[in-house]
Motif scaffolding. Structure first.
Motif, PDB file in Angstrom:
ATOM      1  N   THR A 121       0.847  -1.187   0.000  1.00 41.82           N
ATOM      2  CA  THR A 121       0.000   0.000   0.000  1.00 41.82           C
ATOM      3  C   THR A 121       0.882   1.234   0.000  1.00 41.82           C
ATOM      4  O   THR A 121       2.095   1.145   0.209  1.00 41.82           O
ATOM      5  CB  THR A 121      -0.935   0.010   1.229  1.00 41.82           C
ATOM      6  OG1 THR A 121      -1.898   1.037   1.089  1.00 41.82           O
ATOM      7  CG2 THR A 121      -0.136   0.231   2.506  1.00 41.82           C
ATOM      8  N   GLY A 142      -4.638  -0.835   8.014  1.00 44.32           N
ATOM      9  CA  GLY A 142      -5.393   0.286   8.560  1.00 44.32           C
ATOM     10  C   GLY A 142      -5.773   1.300   7.487  1.00 44.32           C
ATOM     11  O   GLY A 142      -5.477   1.138   6.304  1.00 44.32           O
ATOM     12  N   ASP A 143      -6.426   2.369   7.913  1.00 44.66           N
ATOM     13  CA  ASP A 143      -6.960   3.406   7.032  1.00 44.66           C
ATOM     14  C   ASP A 143      -5.905   4.491   6.829  1.00 44.66           C
ATOM     15  O   ASP A 143      -5.557   5.202   7.773  1.00 44.66           O
ATOM     16  CB  ASP A 143      -8.232   3.986   7.655  1.00 44.66           C
ATOM     17  CG  ASP A 143      -8.894   5.064   6.800  1.00 44.66           C
ATOM     18  OD1 ASP A 143      -8.369   5.357   5.701  1.00 44.66           O
ATOM     19  OD2 ASP A 143      -9.920   5.611   7.230  1.00 44.66           O
ATOM     20  N   TYR A 146       0.791   5.801   0.777  1.00 43.74           N
ATOM     21  CA  TYR A 146       0.140   7.085   0.991  1.00 43.74           C
ATOM     22  C   TYR A 146       0.163   7.868  -0.321  1.00 43.74           C
ATOM     23  O   TYR A 146       0.840   7.473  -1.288  1.00 43.74           O
ATOM     24  CB  TYR A 146       0.886   7.872   2.073  1.00 43.74           C
ATOM     25  CG  TYR A 146       0.764   7.302   3.465  1.00 43.74           C
ATOM     26  CD1 TYR A 146      -0.315   7.636   4.284  1.00 43.74           C
ATOM     27  CD2 TYR A 146       1.741   6.453   3.975  1.00 43.74           C
ATOM     28  CE1 TYR A 146      -0.420   7.129   5.574  1.00 43.74           C
ATOM     29  CE2 TYR A 146       1.643   5.940   5.261  1.00 43.74           C
ATOM     30  CZ  TYR A 146       0.558   6.280   6.055  1.00 43.74           C
ATOM     31  OH  TYR A 146       0.458   5.771   7.329  1.00 43.74           O
ATOM     32  N   CYS A 187      -3.264  12.055   8.468  1.00 42.12           N
ATOM     33  CA  CYS A 187      -3.888  10.805   8.009  1.00 42.12           C
ATOM     34  C   CYS A 187      -4.428  10.017   9.197  1.00 42.12           C
ATOM     35  O   CYS A 187      -3.971  10.186  10.326  1.00 42.12           O
ATOM     36  CB  CYS A 187      -2.883   9.959   7.234  1.00 42.12           C
ATOM     37  SG  CYS A 187      -2.301  10.744   5.711  1.00 42.12           S
ATOM     38  N   ARG A 188      -5.369   9.152   8.923  1.00 41.21           N
ATOM     39  CA  ARG A 188      -6.016   8.407  10.007  1.00 41.21           C
ATOM     40  C   ARG A 188      -5.089   7.350  10.610  1.00 41.21           C
ATOM     41  O   ARG A 188      -5.249   6.953  11.763  1.00 41.21           O
ATOM     42  CB  ARG A 188      -7.317   7.798   9.507  1.00 41.21           C
ATOM     43  CG  ARG A 188      -8.248   8.865   8.949  1.00 41.21           C
ATOM     44  CD  ARG A 188      -9.660   8.412   8.736  1.00 41.21           C
ATOM     45  NE  ARG A 188     -10.429   9.476   8.082  1.00 41.21           N
ATOM     46  CZ  ARG A 188     -10.926  10.543   8.698  1.00 41.21           C
ATOM     47  NH1 ARG A 188     -10.723  10.678  10.003  1.00 41.21           N
ATOM     48  NH2 ARG A 188     -11.600  11.464   8.036  1.00 41.21           N
ATOM     49  N   THR A 189      -4.132   6.887   9.824  1.00 41.78           N
ATOM     50  CA  THR A 189      -3.076   6.002  10.342  1.00 41.78           C
ATOM     51  C   THR A 189      -1.749   6.615   9.927  1.00 41.78           C
ATOM     52  O   THR A 189      -1.514   6.827   8.739  1.00 41.78           O
ATOM     53  CB  THR A 189      -3.190   4.582   9.758  1.00 41.78           C
ATOM     54  OG1 THR A 189      -4.474   4.041  10.076  1.00 41.78           O
ATOM     55  CG2 THR A 189      -2.100   3.672  10.311  1.00 41.78           C
ATOM     56  N   SER A 210      -6.202   7.135   4.784  1.00 40.59           N
ATOM     57  CA  SER A 210      -6.789   8.304   4.132  1.00 40.59           C
ATOM     58  C   SER A 210      -6.505   9.589   4.913  1.00 40.59           C
ATOM     59  O   SER A 210      -6.217   9.568   6.115  1.00 40.59           O
ATOM     60  CB  SER A 210      -8.303   8.121   3.987  1.00 40.59           C
ATOM     61  OG  SER A 210      -8.927   8.051   5.259  1.00 40.59           O
TER      62      SER A 210
END
Length: 373
Positions: free
Chosen positions: A194, A292-293, A196, A274-276, A295
């Protein structure tokens, strides 16, 4: 609770230690310095240099998994511990092609990833095919502009070579870029990759001054950066967070500048934006948790590094108070005992809903005007 050890005790480990309790993690560090930022938050401290294999062996006795906040390690020595069953994430095999910047360049090129022209320096004639300006870069242990010299003319070459001395270095073509980009990517134990959003970074004297998230680039360029990150982490069988720095050339091409096999300055905005955060993500990936999220909390963010000031008795507290009064601003002060000109003393993140590049740059310039006044 899972026990994580970090080789290094600076601000990256400090920010991981701040995130650890919420992840159900007990965090310990290995450092020789009682003044390191993470010492105050770590569950336990092994007092040893980061390249001390004996120190890491002691750290391993307190931890389930060991990760890194810098690259100043004795990779060959750590192999002995790995053979004894010590769990390193990322693995030592994943780190091996990355720690030497010439070997890193060769590895990136072997994957077919776009990189600037480069060559290992062995004799003065090696420079002949590059012309000027040209970049000279030490192969090991260079960071924050240390060990990187841009030579603009033949007249500057002798002094540059004297500065580098006998340290092995590589030669790179100078890229007249449109802007510099970066991305924080991560890969889990299960192979899931993943990332960012791609960000724009602004460097001065090869030190990052600020980051704009997200970068104002095309969808195709975003997808190209994402593909580079996914291909690299998968090829390395990498587990953990990696920072990847890139150039956007004036004709729209993406080139990989270099990588950092750890959390990275270009991702500090994720702590509040960011949320994470990247630090929580590092802990989650190396302990096998779900990613995790990732976003944004708002539409975007601006991160500005707070560097040590170059005059006697700077009043940091007054500047920090003025910056903290800006709306949607989060100040992180690393509590370092010694201030030096150019040293990263902290950073500030401003969250934005009206996110345009001119507005983001205006925010960064406003904070810098306060800090360097």
């Amino acid at each position: 609770m899972t026990r994580v050890g970090v080789i290094g005790g600076g601000q990256l480990a400090w920010m991981m230690a701040k995130e650890a309790p919420a992840q159900g993690i007990i965090l310990s560090v290995q450092t020789p310095s009682k003044d390191d930022s993470a010492v105050s938050l770590a569950q336990e401290v092994v007092w040893a240099p980061v390249d001390s294999v004996e120190g890491t062996e002691k750290l391993a006795q307190k931890c389930d998994v060991i990760t890194f906040e810098n690259e100043f390690v004795d990779l060959e020595g750590l192999q002995v511990l790995a053979k004894k069953g010590v769990c390193f994430r990322p693995s030592l095999q994943s780190l091996a092609p990355l720690l030497d910047k010439y070997e890193q360049r060769c590895f990136l090129a072997s994957l077919g990833l776009p990189v600037p022209q480069f060559k290992n320096f062995e004799k003065i004639e090696d420079l002949e095919s590059f012309g000027f300006p040209v970049v000279l870069k030490v192969r090991r242990h260079g960071y924050d502009g240390q060990g990187t010299i841009i030579v603009k003319s033949p007249d500057e070459l002798d002094s540059a070579l004297k500065v580098l001395g006998d340290v092995p270095f590589l030669i790179e073509e100078f890229i007249p870029f449109e802007c510099e980009l970066a991305v924080i990517a991560a890969r889990g134990v299960d192979g899931t990759v993943t990332n960012y959003p791609v960000v724009e970074t602004y460097q001065k004297n090869q030190v990052c001054r600020w980051t704009i998230a997200p970068a104002n680039i095309t969808i195709a360029q975003v997808e190209e950066v994402k593909a580079i990150a996914h291909k690299l982490l998968s090829a390395l069988d990498y587990v953990g967070v990696m920072g990847i720095e890139l150039f956007l050339t004036q004709d729209g091409r993406i080139l990989v500048n270099e990588t950092a096999p750890r959390t990275h300055n270009s991702g500090h905005y994720t702590l509040d934006g960011c949320r994470t955060s990247q630090f929580a993500l590092q802990l989650r990936t190396v302990t096998g948790q779900a990613i995790g999220d990732l976003s944004f909390c708002k539409q975007g963010a601006v991160m500005v590094n707070l560097l040590g000031l170059d005059f006697p008795n700077p009043n940091y507290e007054e500047r920090l108070t003025r910056i903290a009064s800006i709306e949607d601003t989060f100040v992180h002060w690393y509590e370092k005992s010694e201030s030096r000109p150019g040293r990263k003393m902290g950073h500030v993140t401003v969250l934005t809903n009206d996110h345009t590049v001119p507005k983001a740059r205006a925010i960064a310039q406003h904070i810098e005007a306060i800090w360097y006044s």
